[in-house]
Design a protein around this motif. Structure first.
Motif, mmCIF file in Angstrom:
data_model
loop_
_atom_site.group_PDB
_atom_site.id
_atom_site.type_symbol
_atom_site.label_atom_id
_atom_site.label_comp_id
_atom_site.label_asym_id
_atom_site.label_seq_id
_atom_site.Cartn_x
_atom_site.Cartn_y
_atom_site.Cartn_z
ATOM 1 N N LYS A 148 0.822 -1.102 0.084
ATOM 2 C CA LYS A 148 0.209 -0.007 0.139
ATOM 3 C C LYS A 148 0.833 1.209 -0.065
ATOM 4 O O LYS A 148 0.475 2.336 -0.633
ATOM 5 N N ALA A 149 1.994 1.454 0.747
ATOM 6 C CA ALA A 149 2.895 2.319 0.737
ATOM 7 C C ALA A 149 3.588 2.546 -0.463
ATOM 8 O O ALA A 149 3.833 3.539 -1.119
ATOM 9 N N LYS A 150 4.007 1.434 -1.069
ATOM 10 C CA LYS A 150 4.605 1.423 -2.476
ATOM 11 C C LYS A 150 3.789 2.156 -3.509
ATOM 12 O O LYS A 150 4.277 2.840 -4.407
ATOM 13 N N ALA A 151 2.429 1.633 -3.346
ATOM 14 C CA ALA A 151 1.601 1.975 -4.622
ATOM 15 C C ALA A 151 1.227 3.681 -4.573
ATOM 16 O O ALA A 151 0.937 4.198 -5.659
ATOM 17 N N GLN A 152 1.577 4.288 -3.763
ATOM 18 C CA GLN A 152 1.218 5.736 -3.445
ATOM 19 C C GLN A 152 2.631 6.520 -3.387
ATOM 20 O O GLN A 152 2.716 7.773 -3.297
ATOM 21 N N LEU A 153 3.672 5.859 -3.589
ATOM 22 C CA LEU A 153 5.106 6.630 -3.239
ATOM 23 C C LEU A 153 5.694 7.383 -4.345
ATOM 24 O O LEU A 153 5.573 6.935 -5.814
ATOM 25 N N GLN A 154 6.117 8.565 -4.019
ATOM 26 C CA GLN A 154 6.658 9.461 -5.000
ATOM 27 C C GLN A 154 8.041 9.972 -4.115
ATOM 28 O O GLN A 154 8.072 9.988 -2.743
ATOM 29 N N CYS A 155 8.786 10.721 -4.960
ATOM 30 C CA CYS A 155 9.954 11.256 -4.116
ATOM 31 C C CYS A 155 10.510 12.523 -4.964
ATOM 32 O O CYS A 155 10.179 12.669 -6.157
ATOM 33 N N GLU A 156 11.256 13.164 -4.294
ATOM 34 C CA GLU A 156 12.094 14.618 -4.961
ATOM 35 C C GLU A 156 13.580 14.384 -4.496
ATOM 36 O O GLU A 156 13.743 13.524 -3.368
ATOM 37 N N VAL A 157 14.544 14.718 -5.194
ATOM 38 C CA VAL A 157 15.613 14.589 -4.895
ATOM 39 C C VAL A 157 16.417 15.930 -5.255
ATOM 40 O O VAL A 157 16.334 16.692 -6.161
ATOM 41 N N ILE A 158 17.279 16.367 -4.223
ATOM 42 C CA ILE A 158 17.804 17.588 -3.967
ATOM 43 C C ILE A 158 19.142 17.440 -3.750
ATOM 44 O O ILE A 158 19.544 16.860 -2.652
ATOM 45 N N PHE A 159 20.262 17.882 -4.424
ATOM 46 C CA PHE A 159 21.563 17.659 -4.249
ATOM 47 C C PHE A 159 22.142 18.913 -3.336
ATOM 48 O O PHE A 159 21.295 19.827 -3.387
#
Length: 380
Positions: free
Chosen positions: A298-309
């Motif tokens: 369930k957590a994986k199905a809604q997962l998104q991310c952002e990447v900031i160096f």
């Protein structure tokens, strides 16, 4: 003290206010905060929230100041760098938010909300908010939360429904409520965060979002009903041990994701800052595998991310050398970095453009290989 303008005094707290105190802080938060001094604007005494907070810390030394923003013994005192962590643990500032505005954004939110707080009890060595207030940046809480909420409600109503999806959200206007603080810690001071989450639950076209490095399980009872998005900030454990000071462990943050999803939150990940080292990709491989092993379907199905160096700052570098020089050996790498003018006009440094380009692609390729279900909202 401060040129005759700072007053140490006592404040009468009513029995009614004491009955309205928030719940006792969780043990983990109690270890983070042990308020001994409260700097406050006199106007906070006119607000129930101000009275509640003072009653919660009835043994604290009270120091009246003309402005929450200008307290030289905190913000302008270079000698306080040696007491960086003590100040964050023991000092609280209370003020009234005067200027209210929503600033447009286009990355993790559509708008940045007026602050309900700024500063933090944690001490991440790269934190940009410390650059704005000088040598100490404890939590400042604004007690006029009703005015902030009324403004947000009006602002959301003016937007109407979001007719076109964007990379922030396909349906709702998203408001960043924690740009200048960590809401998970703010929630231990008072109910400002709870009130905001409750408000967004009622708005048909908007949701709240904030990034955090602290797991506060009291938030599990706030019933967000899908209208608040938490973004847990993650980095390899080895790096976090040096630069993420006074935060929840990486394992604890990852371990909280499933519970917060079950409680009705959207939970995304914030890989920030990404810090280069010789073994950085190997460390991120371990991190991504840990995430994959821990998260529920369930957590994986809604997962998104952002990447900031990593973006750093020379003035903050000088402060960090006083209290955490080990971290600066990692963060301050002039041969790999170039000057960068921030959106707010500050002079910062970032990885040099040609070098950074060689970092972003392999990072994103690795993430997509290990977490193919996790959409990368943006990476820079």
């Amino acid at each position: 003290m401060w040129g005759g303008y700072t007053k140490v005094c006592s404040v009468r707290i009513s029995a009614l206010t004491i009955l309205q105190l928030p719940n006792t802080k969780p043990e983990a938060i109690a270890k983070l905060l042990n308020i001994k001094e409260i700097y406050y604007e006199k106007a906070i005494l006119d607000y129930d929230r101000g009275q509640q907070i003072l009653a919660q810390h009835s043994d604290a030394r009270l120091i009246e100041v003309p402005s929450h923003w200008n307290i030289p013994e905190l913000h302008g005192n270079s000698e306080s760098a040696e007491d960086w962590n003590r100040i964050k643990r023991t000092v609280l500032v209370l003020g009234v938010k005067k200027s209210l505005q929503c600033r447009p954004n286009c990355r993790s939110s559509d708008f940045v909300s007026p602050s309900h707080a700024n500063g933090c009890a944690m001490a991440c060595v790269y934190c940009y908010t410390a650059r704005r207030k000088g040598y100490a940046n404890p939590i400042t809480t604004f007690v006029n939360i009703e005015r902030v909420i009324a403004y947000l409600t009006r602002h959301a109503a003016k937007q109407g429904m979001k007719l076109e999806p964007n990379q922030v959200d396909p349906k709702d206007w998203v408001y960043e409520i924690g740009e200048n603080s960590d809401c998970s810690v703010d929630a231990a001071i008072c109910d400002n965060v709870k009130d905001l989450i409750t408000t967004f639950r009622t708005l048909p076209n908007a949701k709240a979002t904030f990034a955090t490095k602290r797991v506060n399980r009291d938030l599990l009872a706030y019933d967000p009903q899908g209208k608040t998005r938490i973004r847990y900030s993650l980095m390899p454990h080895k790096m976090a041990q040096v630069v993420d000071v006074r935060t929840s462990s990486i394992a604890e943050r990852i371990g909280a994701v499933n519970d917060f999803v079950e409680a009705g939150y959207e939970v995304h990940l914030n890989f920030a800052p990404v810090i280069y080292s010789e073994d950085w990709l190997a460390n991120y491989t371990e991190l991504f595998e840990q995430i994959d092993d821990t998260l529920s379907e369930k957590a994986k199905a809604q997962l998104q991310c952002e990447v900031i160096f990593l973006t750093h700052n020379e003035e903050l570098h000088e402060v960090n050398l006083v209290w955490n020089p080990q971290a600066e050996e990692i963060l301050w790498q002039p041969k790999l970095q170039e000057d960068k003018l921030s959106q707010t006009g500050g002079n910062n440094v970032r990885y040099a453009r040609g070098f950074k380009g060689k970092l972003v692609k392999p990072f994103c390729d690795l993430l997509q290989e290990k977490l193919p279900y996790c959409n990368i909202r943006y990476a820079f």
